[in-house]
Write a protein that holds these residues in place. Structure first.
Motif, PDB file in Angstrom:
ATOM      1  N   LEU A   1       0.831  -1.205   0.000  1.00  0.00           N
ATOM      2  CA  LEU A   1       0.000   0.000   0.000  1.00  0.00           C
ATOM      3  C   LEU A   1       0.863   1.251   0.000  1.00  0.00           C
ATOM      4  O   LEU A   1       0.591   2.203  -0.725  1.00  0.00           O
TER       5      LEU A   1
ATOM      6  N   LYS B   1       2.053   1.866  -3.430  1.00  0.00           N
ATOM      7  CA  LYS B   1       0.994   2.418  -4.297  1.00  0.00           C
ATOM      8  C   LYS B   1       0.844   3.919  -4.079  1.00  0.00           C
ATOM      9  O   LYS B   1       0.690   4.688  -5.039  1.00  0.00           O
ATOM     10  N   VAL B   2       0.881   4.332  -2.818  1.00  0.00           N
ATOM     11  CA  VAL B   2       0.707   5.759  -2.501  1.00  0.00           C
ATOM     12  C   VAL B   2       1.866   6.571  -3.078  1.00  0.00           C
ATOM     13  O   VAL B   2       1.664   7.577  -3.761  1.00  0.00           O
TER      14      VAL B   2
ATOM     15  N   ASP C   1       1.702   6.788  -6.787  1.00  0.00           N
ATOM     16  CA  ASP C   1       0.663   7.702  -7.255  1.00  0.00           C
ATOM     17  C   ASP C   1       1.094   9.160  -7.120  1.00  0.00           C
ATOM     18  O   ASP C   1       0.809   9.969  -7.996  1.00  0.00           O
TER      19      ASP C   1
ATOM     20  N   LEU D   1      -7.575   4.781  -3.387  1.00  0.00           N
ATOM     21  CA  LEU D   1      -6.453   4.612  -2.459  1.00  0.00           C
ATOM     22  C   LEU D   1      -6.824   5.097  -1.062  1.00  0.00           C
ATOM     23  O   LEU D   1      -6.430   4.489  -0.062  1.00  0.00           O
TER      24      LEU D   1
END
Length: 146
Positions: free
Chosen positions: A80, A83-84, A87, A125
């Motif tokens: 996670l 992913k953050v 992004d 998200l």
């Protein structure tokens, strides 16, 4: 044929000073033009290490904040967290139309940091971060009650 004295005109001291002043002004104008070109060139250069570090620090700070802090379950979830951060980088590259944030120009560094500071997680998200943080908290509460 002309005599040498007829061809060479003697300049008065005032004429010599006027020519000297004109030459100095010409040189001054050229120096100013070169300075402007140099300043423009310096600002158009790619980021220096210090500016890259500034952007990296802004990304890290924003990522930690979006994930709920360094001690949050979402931050500790490597997938996670990745992913953050991906992004945030994707948004920065999209805003500048680049394939790497290192392509940002020096004169755009402040704008890049501002874009990062104003970044908000996309809804999907955001929900995922909230769920991970909430699930772990619920699990901890149930373990503590048993």
């Amino acid at each position: 044929y002309f005599k040498k004295q007829e061809v060479i005109k003697r300049l008065s001291s005032i004429e010599i000073m006027e020519l000297s002043i004109k030459a100095i002004k010409d040189v001054d104008n050229k120096v100013d033009a070169v300075n402007k070109d140099l300043q423009s060139f310096e600002l158009d250069l790619p980021l220096l290490g210090v500016e890259c570090d500034r952007i990296t620090y802004a990304v890290r700070s924003k990522g930690v904040k979006c994930l709920g802090g360094k001690e949050s379950p979402a931050y500790k979830d490597k997938s996670l967290r990745g992913k953050v951060y991906s992004d945030i980088h994707r948004e920065l590259k999209r805003q500048f139309g680049l394939s790497s944030y290192k392509g940002i120009k020096r004169n755009q560094c402040d704008l890049a940091v501002e874009i990062i500071n104003n970044y908000e997680l996309p809804h999907i998200l955001s929900v995922e971060v909230e769920e991970v943080n909430a699930q772990i908290m619920v699990w901890k509460r149930s373990v503590n009650y048993e």
